[in-house]
Design an enzyme around this catalytic site. Structure first.
Site, PDB file in Angstrom:
ATOM      1  N   GLY A  14      53.451  -3.105  89.695  1.00  0.00           N
ATOM      2  CA  GLY A  14      53.946  -3.169  91.370  1.00  0.00           C
ATOM      3  C   GLY A  14      54.277  -4.556  91.597  1.00  0.00           C
ATOM      4  CD  GLU A  15      52.052  -6.860  88.653  1.00  0.00           C
ATOM      5  OE1 GLU A  15      50.852  -6.830  88.672  1.00  0.00           O
ATOM      6  OE2 GLU A  15      53.016  -5.883  88.243  1.00  0.00           O
ATOM      7  CB  SER A  52      55.348   0.883  85.568  1.00  0.00           C
ATOM      8  OG  SER A  52      56.593   0.955  85.441  1.00  0.00           O
ATOM      9  CE1 TYR A  53      60.145  -0.899  84.656  1.00  0.00           C
ATOM     10  CE2 TYR A  53      61.647  -1.698  86.487  1.00  0.00           C
ATOM     11  CZ  TYR A  53      61.607  -0.994  85.676  1.00  0.00           C
ATOM     12  OH  TYR A  53      62.577  -0.127  84.868  1.00  0.00           O
ATOM     13  CB  SER A  54      56.122  -6.701  84.939  1.00  0.00           C
ATOM     14  OG  SER A  54      55.501  -7.656  85.698  1.00  0.00           O
TER      15      SER A  54
END
Length: 192
Positions: A63-64, A52-54
């Site tokens: 997914g970043e 979930s980030y960010s």
């Protein structure tokens, strides 16, 4: 640097783990690479992230952080020197927290692709959904361990009742056991 065993896993880690939720949010890719390089040069070897980030940052969908870490691992060629922890269960566009087997089996493949690795060292239940039976979640993890996609499992942000139920199900049903618990408790937030 002295390495320590992480929980009841086979993971050997330095005493500090880097939290990667800043990658793709407050740090761009170049800055992230610089921080990661400095981290491993100091002898640290474990990075924590989540699928979930960010997602909360404008223009991001989640997914970043995993993507940046994956590019860095591939570019530096040091996968065998670094432990990767990532998490599943947050709402990343599906409209709710989700630790169902269906979601976990899809999410792990997405994380592995973004991280550009074959196996996650420690896969955590990020958030509980209170709908999915603990046996279903642990059964999904059993499939991932059997497939070689995950080495160890752990939990974060589970209620004491659900953590206890999970540990009991592991013992009773012969399912994988959460070997690490990551609560939100630190010097700043002591009520977690």
């Amino acid at each position: 640097m002295e390495l320590r065993k992480l929980g009841n896993t086979d993971i050997q880690t330095a005493p500090i783990v880097f939290g990667g939720n800043v990658f793709g949010w407050t740090l761009n890719e170049k800055e992230s690479f610089e921080i990661l390089d400095a981290f491993v040069e100091l002898g640290f070897n474990t990075i924590d992230t989540a699928d979930s980030y960010s997602h909360w940052a404008d223009g991001n969908e989640g997914g970043e952080s995993e993507t940046i870490i994956g590019k860095w691992l591939k570019d530096r060629g040091i996968r065998d020197e670094v432990n990767i922890i990532t998490k599943v269960g947050s709402d990343v566009g599906q409209g709710q927290k989700d630790i169902s087997e269906e979601h976990i089996l899809k999410a792990v493949d997405d994380s592995l692709e973004r991280l550009q690795i074959e196996q996650i060292d420690l896969y955590l239940t990020h958030w509980d959904d209170d709908r999915t039976p603990v046996e279903e979640t642990l059964g999904a993890y059993q499939k991932l361990i059997n497939a070689g996609k995950v080495r160890n499992i752990g939990a974060s942000n589970l209620s004491p009742e659900r953590l206890k139920a999970s540990l009991e199900a592991s013992e009773k049903e012969g399912l994988p056991r959460y070997e690490v618990f990551q609560p939100e408790y630190n010097l700043y937030d002591r009520e977690g």
